[in-house]
Motif scaffolding. Structure first.
Motif, PDB file in Angstrom:
ATOM      1  N   ASN A 196       0.813  -1.225   0.000  1.00  0.00           N
ATOM      2  CA  ASN A 196       0.000   0.000   0.000  1.00  0.00           C
ATOM      3  C   ASN A 196       0.841   1.267   0.000  1.00  0.00           C
ATOM      4  O   ASN A 196       0.337   2.360   0.270  1.00  0.00           O
ATOM      5  CB  ASN A 196      -0.936   0.006   1.211  1.00  0.00           C
ATOM      6  N   SER A 197       2.150   1.156  -0.300  1.00  0.00           N
ATOM      7  CA  SER A 197       3.008   2.335  -0.331  1.00  0.00           C
ATOM      8  C   SER A 197       2.641   3.251  -1.492  1.00  0.00           C
ATOM      9  O   SER A 197       2.221   2.797  -2.558  1.00  0.00           O
ATOM     10  CB  SER A 197       4.480   1.924  -0.469  1.00  0.00           C
ATOM     11  N   LYS A 198       2.825   4.532  -1.257  1.00  0.00           N
ATOM     12  CA  LYS A 198       2.674   5.527  -2.321  1.00  0.00           C
ATOM     13  C   LYS A 198       4.064   5.784  -2.897  1.00  0.00           C
ATOM     14  O   LYS A 198       4.962   6.240  -2.190  1.00  0.00           O
ATOM     15  CB  LYS A 198       2.063   6.817  -1.761  1.00  0.00           C
ATOM     16  N   VAL A 199       4.227   5.480  -4.178  1.00  0.00           N
ATOM     17  CA  VAL A 199       5.545   5.512  -4.806  1.00  0.00           C
ATOM     18  C   VAL A 199       5.532   6.493  -5.979  1.00  0.00           C
ATOM     19  O   VAL A 199       4.684   6.394  -6.870  1.00  0.00           O
ATOM     20  CB  VAL A 199       5.978   4.119  -5.293  1.00  0.00           C
ATOM     21  N   VAL A 200       6.469   7.443  -5.971  1.00  0.00           N
ATOM     22  CA  VAL A 200       6.625   8.399  -7.064  1.00  0.00           C
ATOM     23  C   VAL A 200       7.724   7.912  -7.999  1.00  0.00           C
ATOM     24  O   VAL A 200       8.806   7.502  -7.550  1.00  0.00           O
ATOM     25  CB  VAL A 200       6.976   9.800  -6.529  1.00  0.00           C
ATOM     26  N   VAL A 201       7.447   7.932  -9.296  1.00  0.00           N
ATOM     27  CA  VAL A 201       8.460   7.654 -10.320  1.00  0.00           C
ATOM     28  C   VAL A 201       8.637   8.924 -11.143  1.00  0.00           C
ATOM     29  O   VAL A 201       7.716   9.373 -11.823  1.00  0.00           O
ATOM     30  CB  VAL A 201       8.056   6.481 -11.230  1.00  0.00           C
ATOM     31  N   GLN A 202       9.818   9.528 -11.041  1.00  0.00           N
ATOM     32  CA  GLN A 202      10.088  10.783 -11.746  1.00  0.00           C
ATOM     33  C   GLN A 202      10.876  10.496 -13.022  1.00  0.00           C
ATOM     34  O   GLN A 202      11.976   9.959 -12.975  1.00  0.00           O
ATOM     35  CB  GLN A 202      10.877  11.733 -10.843  1.00  0.00           C
ATOM     36  N   ILE A 213       2.439  -3.153  -6.199  1.00  0.00           N
ATOM     37  CA  ILE A 213       2.316  -1.782  -5.727  1.00  0.00           C
ATOM     38  C   ILE A 213       1.129  -1.131  -6.438  1.00  0.00           C
ATOM     39  O   ILE A 213       1.068  -1.092  -7.664  1.00  0.00           O
ATOM     40  CB  ILE A 213       3.598  -0.975  -5.992  1.00  0.00           C
ATOM     41  N   GLU A 214       0.173  -0.607  -5.669  1.00  0.00           N
ATOM     42  CA  GLU A 214      -1.079  -0.093  -6.239  1.00  0.00           C
ATOM     43  C   GLU A 214      -1.066   1.412  -6.468  1.00  0.00           C
ATOM     44  O   GLU A 214      -1.762   1.914  -7.348  1.00  0.00           O
ATOM     45  CB  GLU A 214      -2.255  -0.446  -5.313  1.00  0.00           C
ATOM     46  N   ASN A 215      -0.299   2.151  -5.662  1.00  0.00           N
ATOM     47  CA  ASN A 215      -0.323   3.613  -5.712  1.00  0.00           C
ATOM     48  C   ASN A 215       0.975   4.139  -6.307  1.00  0.00           C
ATOM     49  O   ASN A 215       1.970   4.336  -5.599  1.00  0.00           O
ATOM     50  CB  ASN A 215      -0.533   4.193  -4.308  1.00  0.00           C
ATOM     51  N   ILE A 216       0.974   4.343  -7.625  1.00  0.00           N
ATOM     52  CA  ILE A 216       2.165   4.789  -8.336  1.00  0.00           C
ATOM     53  C   ILE A 216       1.867   6.141  -8.982  1.00  0.00           C
ATOM     54  O   ILE A 216       0.898   6.267  -9.748  1.00  0.00           O
ATOM     55  CB  ILE A 216       2.603   3.781  -9.408  1.00  0.00           C
ATOM     56  N   ILE A 217       2.673   7.145  -8.668  1.00  0.00           N
ATOM     57  CA  ILE A 217       2.475   8.497  -9.198  1.00  0.00           C
ATOM     58  C   ILE A 217       3.617   8.804 -10.154  1.00  0.00           C
ATOM     59  O   ILE A 217       4.794   8.806  -9.762  1.00  0.00           O
ATOM     60  CB  ILE A 217       2.426   9.540  -8.061  1.00  0.00           C
ATOM     61  N   ALA A 218       3.299   9.050 -11.425  1.00  0.00           N
ATOM     62  CA  ALA A 218       4.299   9.334 -12.450  1.00  0.00           C
ATOM     63  C   ALA A 218       4.454  10.832 -12.629  1.00  0.00           C
ATOM     64  O   ALA A 218       3.457  11.567 -12.717  1.00  0.00           O
ATOM     65  CB  ALA A 218       3.900   8.685 -13.775  1.00  0.00           C
ATOM     66  N   VAL A 219       5.700  11.311 -12.695  1.00  0.00           N
ATOM     67  CA  VAL A 219       5.992  12.732 -12.876  1.00  0.00           C
ATOM     68  C   VAL A 219       6.843  12.909 -14.132  1.00  0.00           C
ATOM     69  O   VAL A 219       7.902  12.286 -14.264  1.00  0.00           O
ATOM     70  CB  VAL A 219       6.739  13.313 -11.656  1.00  0.00           C
ATOM     71  N   THR A 263      -1.189   5.125 -11.258  1.00  0.00           N
ATOM     72  CA  THR A 263      -2.561   5.475 -10.881  1.00  0.00           C
ATOM     73  C   THR A 263      -2.818   6.967 -10.989  1.00  0.00           C
ATOM     74  O   THR A 263      -3.963   7.387 -11.202  1.00  0.00           O
ATOM     75  CB  THR A 263      -2.843   5.013  -9.443  1.00  0.00           C
ATOM     76  N   GLN A 264      -1.768   7.787 -10.849  1.00  0.00           N
ATOM     77  CA  GLN A 264      -1.889   9.235 -10.961  1.00  0.00           C
ATOM     78  C   GLN A 264      -0.687   9.772 -11.729  1.00  0.00           C
ATOM     79  O   GLN A 264       0.392   9.165 -11.726  1.00  0.00           O
ATOM     80  CB  GLN A 264      -1.945   9.898  -9.574  1.00  0.00           C
ATOM     81  N   THR A 265      -0.862  10.910 -12.387  1.00  0.00           N
ATOM     82  CA  THR A 265       0.248  11.544 -13.100  1.00  0.00           C
ATOM     83  C   THR A 265       0.315  13.028 -12.752  1.00  0.00           C
ATOM     84  O   THR A 265      -0.704  13.647 -12.438  1.00  0.00           O
ATOM     85  CB  THR A 265       0.100  11.401 -14.628  1.00  0.00           C
ATOM     86  N   VAL A 266       1.519  13.580 -12.821  1.00  0.00           N
ATOM     87  CA  VAL A 266       1.740  15.009 -12.594  1.00  0.00           C
ATOM     88  C   VAL A 266       2.632  15.521 -13.708  1.00  0.00           C
ATOM     89  O   VAL A 266       3.757  15.020 -13.897  1.00  0.00           O
ATOM     90  CB  VAL A 266       2.396  15.276 -11.231  1.00  0.00           C
ATOM     91  N   ASN A 267       2.152  16.517 -14.448  1.00  0.00           N
ATOM     92  CA  ASN A 267       2.945  17.155 -15.493  1.00  0.00           C
ATOM     93  C   ASN A 267       3.625  18.388 -14.892  1.00  0.00           C
ATOM     94  O   ASN A 267       2.962  19.370 -14.564  1.00  0.00           O
ATOM     95  CB  ASN A 267       2.063  17.553 -16.674  1.00  0.00           C
ATOM     96  N   PHE A 268       4.944  18.305 -14.738  1.00  0.00           N
ATOM     97  CA  PHE A 268       5.640  19.416 -14.061  1.00  0.00           C
ATOM     98  C   PHE A 268       5.603  20.705 -14.876  1.00  0.00           C
ATOM     99  O   PHE A 268       5.845  21.793 -14.331  1.00  0.00           O
ATOM    100  CB  PHE A 268       7.077  19.034 -13.715  1.00  0.00           C
ATOM    101  N   MET A 269       5.275  20.602 -16.157  1.00  0.00           N
ATOM    102  CA  MET A 269       5.172  21.809 -16.977  1.00  0.00           C
ATOM    103  C   MET A 269       3.996  22.690 -16.547  1.00  0.00           C
ATOM    104  O   MET A 269       3.953  23.883 -16.863  1.00  0.00           O
ATOM    105  CB  MET A 269       5.017  21.434 -18.451  1.00  0.00           C
ATOM    106  N   ASN A 270       3.051  22.105 -15.836  1.00  0.00           N
ATOM    107  CA  ASN A 270       1.858  22.840 -15.410  1.00  0.00           C
ATOM    108  C   ASN A 270       2.022  23.515 -14.048  1.00  0.00           C
ATOM    109  O   ASN A 270       1.057  24.108 -13.539  1.00  0.00           O
ATOM    110  CB  ASN A 270       0.651  21.904 -15.365  1.00  0.00           C
ATOM    111  N   GLN A 284       1.786  15.916  -3.853  1.00  0.00           N
ATOM    112  CA  GLN A 284       1.129  15.556  -2.600  1.00  0.00           C
ATOM    113  C   GLN A 284      -0.356  15.302  -2.829  1.00  0.00           C
ATOM    114  O   GLN A 284      -0.924  14.352  -2.282  1.00  0.00           O
ATOM    115  CB  GLN A 284       1.335  16.658  -1.564  1.00  0.00           C
ATOM    116  N   GLU A 285      -0.975  16.119  -3.652  1.00  0.00           N
ATOM    117  CA  GLU A 285      -2.386  15.915  -3.968  1.00  0.00           C
ATOM    118  C   GLU A 285      -2.589  14.588  -4.698  1.00  0.00           C
ATOM    119  O   GLU A 285      -3.546  13.850  -4.417  1.00  0.00           O
ATOM    120  CB  GLU A 285      -2.902  17.062  -4.822  1.00  0.00           C
ATOM    121  N   ALA A 286      -1.676  14.267  -5.627  1.00  0.00           N
ATOM    122  CA  ALA A 286      -1.767  13.005  -6.356  1.00  0.00           C
ATOM    123  C   ALA A 286      -1.563  11.810  -5.432  1.00  0.00           C
ATOM    124  O   ALA A 286      -2.056  10.715  -5.707  1.00  0.00           O
ATOM    125  CB  ALA A 286      -0.741  12.975  -7.480  1.00  0.00           C
ATOM    126  N   CYS A 287      -0.850  12.030  -4.331  1.00  0.00           N
ATOM    127  CA  CYS A 287      -0.624  10.972  -3.338  1.00  0.00           C
ATOM    128  C   CYS A 287      -1.762  10.893  -2.318  1.00  0.00           C
ATOM    129  O   CYS A 287      -1.621  10.220  -1.284  1.00  0.00           O
ATOM    130  CB  CYS A 287       0.702  11.204  -2.610  1.00  0.00           C
TER     131      CYS A 287
END
Length: 413
Positions: A226-232, A250-256, A272-279, A291-294
């Motif tokens: 159940n870890s929240k994992v960011v992949v940049q 791993i269920e909670n993966i946030i792509a940046v 499961t979630q994505t963040v576009n750093f250009m925005n 943090q919101e995506a997590c």
């Protein structure tokens, strides 16, 4: 004393005549060469075509004689080879000072000649002519390394086919139509992967990089189901990282990333979630978005998969107190990153691990990972978006440098 084929045929005829009481039997016809293989009776030509990097941004297709295969050697007909970021760096700036060099280390092909002493691969699996193989590292400078102690060290100091200085053999890289795998004290390692299709085999080497990285991350004992994992970074390395995490449950993966198309592909690979750093302008705004995506919390763990020092400096902000970080993006010297050891590491008690290439064990694990990823429906083979013929290799490398598509590959006819 050498005996030619006609003499062998006559000898067989005489033996059969004696066995049948004098009745004659038709003599087997001697083999004839059609000429299409350059005069070789076994179908292997006398010469090979090799893409040699002779100058910056300039491959030339050169033709070299194929050496005699010794008792410990293997001759492989190349089927395909992926283009790595390392190949692109060498093509553009020659950071390793290897020019002239035969590149290509993400390759695979079919054994066409096999030395009499070669019975099994580096994992003990039987091999024969016709089997499909991949190469791993060359341990000529460390002959004591074995399959069973490589879980204790990585192979960053070893050599690899595709990054060898040119020599009198020349058939040293997978960007060619034949590659010569040297045995004995040269210390080559290779694996029989005949149960995988061509696209999967082309992806083995980059996937092994991520298998190793995730194994390094597991040493921190931080990641859970159940870890929240960011992949940049959502180039091929980051996307494969997401796939490895997903196959582990791993269920909670946030792509940046800054490319919306790559972020969309990240979702298909398991994010499961994505963040576009250009925005988002500034690290504070970007951190809030992550943090919101997590789900309102910072990440438990993060993988830094870019070669950008700024990205490395930023990623500490995305990780919670007591969290972990695996840095694997710097395969060449990308420059210094500015961090604050107090705020970024000590005060948060971040557990940081670095990851560099892989071990032989990771290679074997990768074969099962690929089967698992395909089995659960991840579009892992769709990472290969462009395929070029060997003679178009300059265009292939330019395509890679322009960041068009994802994984670029050279595929032989």
């Amino acid at each position: 004393m050498a005996i030619n084929e006609n003499e062998i045929a006559a000898l067989v005829q005489q033996v059969l005549k004696e066995m049948t009481g004098g009745a004659s039997a038709p003599a087997p016809a001697p083999k004839k060469c059609c000429g299409s293989c350059g005069g070789s009776l076994d179908g292997v030509p006398k010469t090979a075509h090799v893409a040699v990097l002779t100058g910056l941004k300039n491959f030339e297709i050169k033709e070299y004689p194929i050496p005699e295969v010794g008792d410990d050697d293997i001759l492989v007909k190349v089927e395909g080879c992926g283009v790595c970021g390392t190949d692109a760096h060498e093509f553009k700036v020659d950071p390793f000072g290897l020019i002239p060099v035969a590149l290509g280390h993400e390759g695979t092909g079919e054994i066409v000649k096999l030395g009499k002493n070669v019975k099994v691969d580096s994992a003990g699996k039987p091999v024969k002519v016709g089997d499909k193989i991949v190469t791993c590292m060359i341990f000529k400078d460390n002959p004591d390394i074995t399959m069973f102690d490589l879980n204790k060290q990585n192979v960053g100091g070893a050599d690899v086919y595709g990054l060898l200085p040119d020599d009198d053999i020349h058939l040293n890289g997978w960007f060619s139509d034949y590659i010569f795998i040297r045995g004995g004290s040269f210390g080559s390692t290779f694996f029989n992967v005949s149960d995988l299709d061509l696209d999967s085999r082309i992806l083995i080497e980059p996937c092994a990089v991520l298998i190793h990285a995730v194994e390094r991350a597991k040493l921190t004992n931080i990641m859970r189901f159940n870890s929240k994992v960011v992949v940049q970074g959502c180039g091929p390395i980051g996307l494969i990282c997401i796939a490895v995490l997903r196959t582990m449950g791993i269920e909670n993966i946030i792509a940046v990333d800054g490319n919306e198309q790559r972020l969309e592909f990240a979702k298909r690979m398991g994010a499961t979630q994505t963040v576009n750093f250009m925005n988002h302008k500034g690290i504070e705004a970007l951190t809030e978005a992550v943090q919101e995506a997590c789900g309102g919390q910072l990440a438990d763990f993060a993988f830094q998969c870019t070669g950008s020092p700024v990205a490395h400096a930023n990623i500490y902000h995305f990780i919670r107190n007591g969290g972990g970080l695996c840095e694997l993006g710097f395969f060449i010297n990308g420059g210094d990153a500015k961090i604050n050891p107090h705020f970024d590491l000590c005060a948060k008690e971040i557990t940081l691990v670095g990851s560099w290439v892989y071990t032989l064990r990771d290679y074997v694990t990768t074969f099962d990972f690929l089967k698992r990823a395909i089995g659960i429906g991840l579009p892992i083979k769709e990472l290969i978006t462009h395929k070029f013929a060997l003679e178009d290799i300059n265009e292939a490398l330019e395509t890679n440098l322009a960041q068009k598509g994802l994984k670029i590959a050279i595929v032989n006819k």
